[in-house]
Enzyme design. Structure first.
Site, PDB file in Angstrom:
ATOM      1  N   LYS A  77       4.153   9.550   8.687  1.00 56.56           N
ATOM      2  CA  LYS A  77       3.919   9.028  10.032  1.00 56.56           C
ATOM      3  C   LYS A  77       4.888   9.598  11.090  1.00 56.56           C
ATOM      4  O   LYS A  77       4.628  10.644  11.655  1.00 56.56           O
ATOM      5  CB  LYS A  77       3.931   7.500  10.009  1.00 56.56           C
ATOM      6  CG  LYS A  77       2.802   6.955   9.094  1.00 56.56           C
ATOM      7  CD  LYS A  77       2.655   5.468   9.152  1.00 56.56           C
ATOM      8  CE  LYS A  77       1.715   4.924   8.092  1.00 56.56           C
ATOM      9  NZ  LYS A  77       0.335   4.808   8.469  1.00 56.56           N
ATOM     10  N   ASP A 133       9.405   2.869  -0.307  1.00 51.86           N
ATOM     11  CA  ASP A 133       8.381   3.546   0.487  1.00 51.86           C
ATOM     12  C   ASP A 133       8.609   3.214   1.958  1.00 51.86           C
ATOM     13  O   ASP A 133       8.352   2.096   2.413  1.00 51.86           O
ATOM     14  CB  ASP A 133       6.999   3.093   0.013  1.00 51.86           C
ATOM     15  CG  ASP A 133       5.872   3.784   0.770  1.00 51.86           C
ATOM     16  OD1 ASP A 133       6.158   4.476   1.762  1.00 51.86           O
ATOM     17  OD2 ASP A 133       4.710   3.620   0.368  1.00 51.86           O
ATOM     18  N   TYR A 155       0.861  -1.195   0.000  1.00 52.91           N
ATOM     19  CA  TYR A 155       0.000   0.000   0.000  1.00 52.91           C
ATOM     20  C   TYR A 155       0.883   1.227   0.000  1.00 52.91           C
ATOM     21  O   TYR A 155       1.833   1.317   0.785  1.00 52.91           O
ATOM     22  CB  TYR A 155      -0.895  -0.008   1.244  1.00 52.91           C
ATOM     23  CG  TYR A 155      -1.809   1.188   1.359  1.00 52.91           C
ATOM     24  CD1 TYR A 155      -2.855   1.380   0.460  1.00 52.91           C
ATOM     25  CD2 TYR A 155      -1.641   2.130   2.370  1.00 52.91           C
ATOM     26  CE1 TYR A 155      -3.708   2.478   0.572  1.00 52.91           C
ATOM     27  CE2 TYR A 155      -2.481   3.222   2.487  1.00 52.91           C
ATOM     28  CZ  TYR A 155      -3.514   3.396   1.591  1.00 52.91           C
ATOM     29  OH  TYR A 155      -4.355   4.482   1.701  1.00 52.91           O
TER      30      TYR A 155
HETATM   31  N1  PLP Z   1       2.871   4.234   2.174  1.00 47.09           N
HETATM   32  C1  PLP Z   1       2.808   3.338   3.167  1.00 47.09           C
HETATM   33  C2  PLP Z   1       3.812   2.230   3.231  1.00 47.09           C
HETATM   34  C3  PLP Z   1       1.814   3.433   4.138  1.00 47.09           C
HETATM   35  O1  PLP Z   1       1.765   2.523   5.117  1.00 47.09           O
HETATM   36  C4  PLP Z   1       0.880   4.497   4.060  1.00 47.09           C
HETATM   37  C5  PLP Z   1      -0.202   4.620   5.054  1.00 47.09           C
HETATM   38  O2  PLP Z   1      -0.462   3.764   5.839  1.00 47.09           O
HETATM   39  C6  PLP Z   1       0.995   5.411   3.012  1.00 47.09           C
HETATM   40  C7  PLP Z   1       2.002   5.256   2.089  1.00 47.09           C
HETATM   41  C8  PLP Z   1       0.036   6.554   2.893  1.00 47.09           C
HETATM   42  O3  PLP Z   1       0.250   7.482   3.908  1.00 47.09           O
HETATM   43  P1  PLP Z   1      -0.917   8.497   4.327  1.00 47.09           P
HETATM   44  O4  PLP Z   1      -1.993   7.685   4.956  1.00 47.09           O
HETATM   45  O5  PLP Z   1      -0.247   9.450   5.269  1.00 47.09           O
HETATM   46  O6  PLP Z   1      -1.373   9.168   3.086  1.00 47.09           O
END
Ligand code: PLP
Length: 438
Positions: A278, A241, A146
């Protein structure tokens, strides 16, 4: 399933009339476990308190940011100080320079970084930048990973998309996902195959540094390094990511763990771009993407790749993030690892004692329990677990005052504030919850 939460129930009923599903982010709803989401009113340390006054040991931590625990005095002081000087100016400010310097200092491959307001913005912008740099359009992503709710990246996504068992999202044009090649996680042969078919059209591979949105599925030894090698051999970029793992797993996130030699196969490599969120917001909205200076130089106003944000680098949010990062040191990381290990083992052992086959999987201090005896390597494996067992387990824990992710497909989060008292409460709750899952 019992509900002794009249105030939460009343708020949820009102929320349902004005907000789709009664929540502002799908994973907060109790869709896969059933029942009424608890509306939280306050948090301190490892504990959160709902609007009915019930206390819970929190193993969600706002899905990652609250790594020091709730209402950490240093974070609150930094935010209070920033608030007293104004909320937003739409000009550069010192806080964003300090936060960027802290990120660059900690994560070696990040030579330059740009701040945004969410993880979604970070990955969306990183993909655009990779496409601008390579002048190519295709993106390789992994099933079950994700990367936020970016149109193209919702193909076979994890997190809420997995919880709700959606194949993709409606509203995403087929023309958008046509440029996304989805391959199984931990499967280098599939990545090679994608490049052998579309090599000179692929702009980037995007991967979670350690997959944690289909439950926790760590990369096989050398997987991330091999992704970098394959991408580079084909003139593409690797986007790692680290929105979830960044600054949580070590000073330099998952990259830091790998570069430190815990995975000897993975030494001596670097992603081209990394994305964060985060932890670097300390509980306020911050994301970031950064990496090679020659790639970052393409961003406006220097270069032709446009990216912007009214609240990017917001002074209050950067103050919170900076205080959060400054609170993270070797002692805290050791505590997080030990706590994750203890909680994970307690849960797994309790389930086994109740006759429930399960698998504890960890990436540093991130962990989750799969209801299967088999090791989980990818999204197909994750979906084969007996996730129906999770609802009864979850509600038994909730009733006993333990707040878990309301989905079998999410990571569990510990904090620096999880102490012996919190661990004891978890241990005491487990036998009944494990029996309920049996
Ligand atoms: N990338 C990863 C690995 C994530 O776990 C998340 C959210 O849980 C995101 C991107 C997206 O972040 P946001 O919810 O701050 O848009």
């Amino acid at each position: 399933m019992t509900t002794h939460s009249p105030a939460s129930a009343a708020l949820f009923a009102r929320a349902l009339t004005v907000t789709p599903g009664g929540v502002n982010s799908p994973v907060r709803a109790f869709r896969s476990v059933g029942g009424t989401p608890r509306f939280m009113a306050s948090g301190r340390g490892a504990w959160i308190t709902d609007v009915d006054g019930k206390h819970y040991v929190d193993l969600v931590g706002s899905w990652g940011p609250m790594i020091l625990g709730h209402s950490h005095p240093d974070v609150i002081a930094a935010v209070t100080d920033a608030v007293s000087r104004g909320l937003s100016f739409g000009t550069p400010g010192e806080g964003e320079v300090l936060l960027a310097e802290e990120i660059v200092r900690r994560v070696a491959p990040v030579e330059q970084v740009r701040l945004v307001s969410s993880g979604t913005e970070a990955t969306m912008s990183a993909v655009r930048l990779a496409r601008g740099f390579t002048k190519r359009t295709k993106v390789v992503k992994f099933a079950g990973c994700y990367h936020g709710h970016v149109d193209a990246l919702l193909a076979s996504a994890g997190s809420g998309v997995a919880t709700l068992a959606l194949p993709d999202s409606a509203g995403v044009p087929a023309t958008t996902t046509a440029d996304v090649i989805v391959v199984p996680y931990n499967d280098i042969a599939a990545v090679e195959l994608a490049f052998s078919k579309y090599g000179d059209e692929i702009a980037c591979v995007i991967t979670e540094a350690a997959a944690a949105n289909m439950g926790v599925v760590p990369p096989l030894p050398g997987f991330n390094k091999m992704l970098a090698e394959i991408a580079h051999r084909n003139g593409a970029l690797l986007i790692s990511d680290e929105v979830m793992t960044g600054f949580r797993l070590s000073r330099a996130g998952m990259y830091g763990l790998e570069a430190a030699g815990l995975d000897p196969v993975a030494q001596g490599w670097a992603p081209d771009l990394l994305t964060f969120g985060k932890v670097i917001g300390g509980g306020l909205p911050v994301g970031a993407f950064g990496g090679r200076a020659d790639v970052m130089a393409l961003l406006a106003p220097e270069g032709p790749v446009y990216q912007a944000g009214t609240l990017s680098g917001n002074p209050v949010a950067t103050a919170a993030g900076l205080a959060n990062l400054r609170g993270l040191n070797d002692t805290v990381y050791a505590h997080l690892n030990e706590t994750a290990n203890t909680v994970g083992r307690l849960v797994s052992d309790a389930l086994y004692a109740a006759g429930v086959p399960n698998r504890l999987q960890r990436a540093g201090n991130l962990f989750s329990i799969f209801f299967t005896a088999e090791q989980v390597f990818n999204y197909d494996d994750a979906r084969e677990q007996e996730s129906f067992r999770y609802a009864a387990f979850f509600h038994s824990m909730l009733d006993a005052g333990i707040y878990l992710p309301p989905s079998a497909f999410e990571a569990w989060f510990v904090s620096a504030a999880h102490d012996d008292l919190a661990l004891q409460q978890i241990a005491d709750a487990l036998p009944a919850a494990a029996a309920a899952a049996a």
